[in-house]
Motif scaffolding. Sequence first.
Motif, PDB file in Angstrom:
ATOM      1  N   SER A  74      28.806 -58.107 -11.763  1.00  0.00           N
ATOM      2  CA  SER A  74      29.656 -56.920 -11.775  1.00  0.00           C
ATOM      3  C   SER A  74      30.819 -57.132 -12.738  1.00  0.00           C
ATOM      4  O   SER A  74      31.331 -58.232 -12.910  1.00  0.00           O
ATOM      5  CB  SER A  74      30.180 -56.638 -10.371  1.00  0.00           C
ATOM      6  OG  SER A  74      30.948 -57.729  -9.945  1.00  0.00           O
ATOM      7  N   LEU A  75      31.207 -56.054 -13.394  1.00  0.00           N
ATOM      8  CA  LEU A  75      32.329 -56.097 -14.311  1.00  0.00           C
ATOM      9  C   LEU A  75      33.626 -56.117 -13.521  1.00  0.00           C
ATOM     10  O   LEU A  75      33.717 -55.542 -12.441  1.00  0.00           O
ATOM     11  CB  LEU A  75      32.299 -54.876 -15.237  1.00  0.00           C
ATOM     12  CG  LEU A  75      31.064 -54.772 -16.135  1.00  0.00           C
ATOM     13  CD1 LEU A  75      31.088 -53.450 -16.869  1.00  0.00           C
ATOM     14  CD2 LEU A  75      31.026 -55.924 -17.110  1.00  0.00           C
ATOM     15  N   PRO A  76      34.642 -56.773 -14.043  1.00  0.00           N
ATOM     16  CA  PRO A  76      35.899 -56.795 -13.299  1.00  0.00           C
ATOM     17  C   PRO A  76      36.486 -55.391 -13.223  1.00  0.00           C
ATOM     18  O   PRO A  76      36.432 -54.616 -14.170  1.00  0.00           O
ATOM     19  CB  PRO A  76      36.791 -57.727 -14.112  1.00  0.00           C
ATOM     20  CG  PRO A  76      36.178 -57.788 -15.465  1.00  0.00           C
ATOM     21  CD  PRO A  76      34.720 -57.523 -15.287  1.00  0.00           C
ATOM     22  N   THR A  77      37.019 -55.075 -12.081  1.00  0.00           N
ATOM     23  CA  THR A  77      37.609 -53.744 -11.903  1.00  0.00           C
ATOM     24  C   THR A  77      39.077 -53.797 -12.300  1.00  0.00           C
ATOM     25  O   THR A  77      39.755 -54.801 -12.100  1.00  0.00           O
ATOM     26  CB  THR A  77      37.509 -53.308 -10.437  1.00  0.00           C
ATOM     27  OG1 THR A  77      38.136 -54.296  -9.626  1.00  0.00           O
ATOM     28  CG2 THR A  77      36.055 -53.154 -10.015  1.00  0.00           C
ATOM     29  N   LEU A  78      39.525 -52.732 -12.878  1.00  0.00           N
ATOM     30  CA  LEU A  78      40.923 -52.649 -13.291  1.00  0.00           C
ATOM     31  C   LEU A  78      41.769 -52.251 -12.091  1.00  0.00           C
ATOM     32  O   LEU A  78      41.438 -51.326 -11.357  1.00  0.00           O
ATOM     33  CB  LEU A  78      41.092 -51.626 -14.410  1.00  0.00           C
ATOM     34  CG  LEU A  78      40.353 -51.933 -15.708  1.00  0.00           C
ATOM     35  CD1 LEU A  78      40.524 -50.789 -16.679  1.00  0.00           C
ATOM     36  CD2 LEU A  78      40.875 -53.216 -16.315  1.00  0.00           C
ATOM     37  N   VAL A  79      42.852 -52.944 -11.919  1.00  0.00           N
ATOM     38  CA  VAL A  79      43.751 -52.653 -10.813  1.00  0.00           C
ATOM     39  C   VAL A  79      44.835 -51.731 -11.331  1.00  0.00           C
ATOM     40  O   VAL A  79      45.541 -52.049 -12.280  1.00  0.00           O
ATOM     41  CB  VAL A  79      44.376 -53.950 -10.261  1.00  0.00           C
ATOM     42  CG1 VAL A  79      45.342 -53.643  -9.134  1.00  0.00           C
ATOM     43  CG2 VAL A  79      43.292 -54.896  -9.804  1.00  0.00           C
ATOM     44  N   LYS A  80      44.938 -50.569 -10.694  1.00  0.00           N
ATOM     45  CA  LYS A  80      45.943 -49.610 -11.114  1.00  0.00           C
ATOM     46  C   LYS A  80      47.287 -50.015 -10.520  1.00  0.00           C
ATOM     47  O   LYS A  80      47.364 -50.403  -9.355  1.00  0.00           O
ATOM     48  CB  LYS A  80      45.575 -48.207 -10.645  1.00  0.00           C
ATOM     49  CG  LYS A  80      44.323 -47.687 -11.302  1.00  0.00           C
ATOM     50  CD  LYS A  80      44.014 -46.298 -10.828  1.00  0.00           C
ATOM     51  CE  LYS A  80      42.747 -45.786 -11.471  1.00  0.00           C
ATOM     52  NZ  LYS A  80      42.410 -44.446 -10.998  1.00  0.00           N
TER      53      LYS A  80
END
Length: 108
Positions: A74-80
């Motif tokens: 899985s691609l790293p998710t961006l933290v808003k």
Amino acid sequence: MYIKGTRFYADWTDKDGHRRRKAFTTAKGALAHQSAQRALLSKRKRRIQSAQSSGASSLADRKTTPQPKPRAQSLPTLVKPTPKTSAPPKPTKSTRPFARVVTLTRRG
């Protein structure tokens, strides 16, 4: 079968493996019910075993069933960033009363 007081209990296990008991007033009734339930269970077991042993069609099905593909990483998710509030949070009041230490001295 077992006896408890004036009752006769038929004792058997059902298809799920749970122990079952039923009370009868006569030993003959309890033995008849117990043997009928055990015969029914053995008939079910034989039918299941024969279906599993003649599973040629299930072997063919297993060969044609596609193997599951390995999961992609899985691609790293961006933290808003969280929006900042204008006022700092208020301190919470303690609900516990203050502990007060009192020492008693004797006056002589």
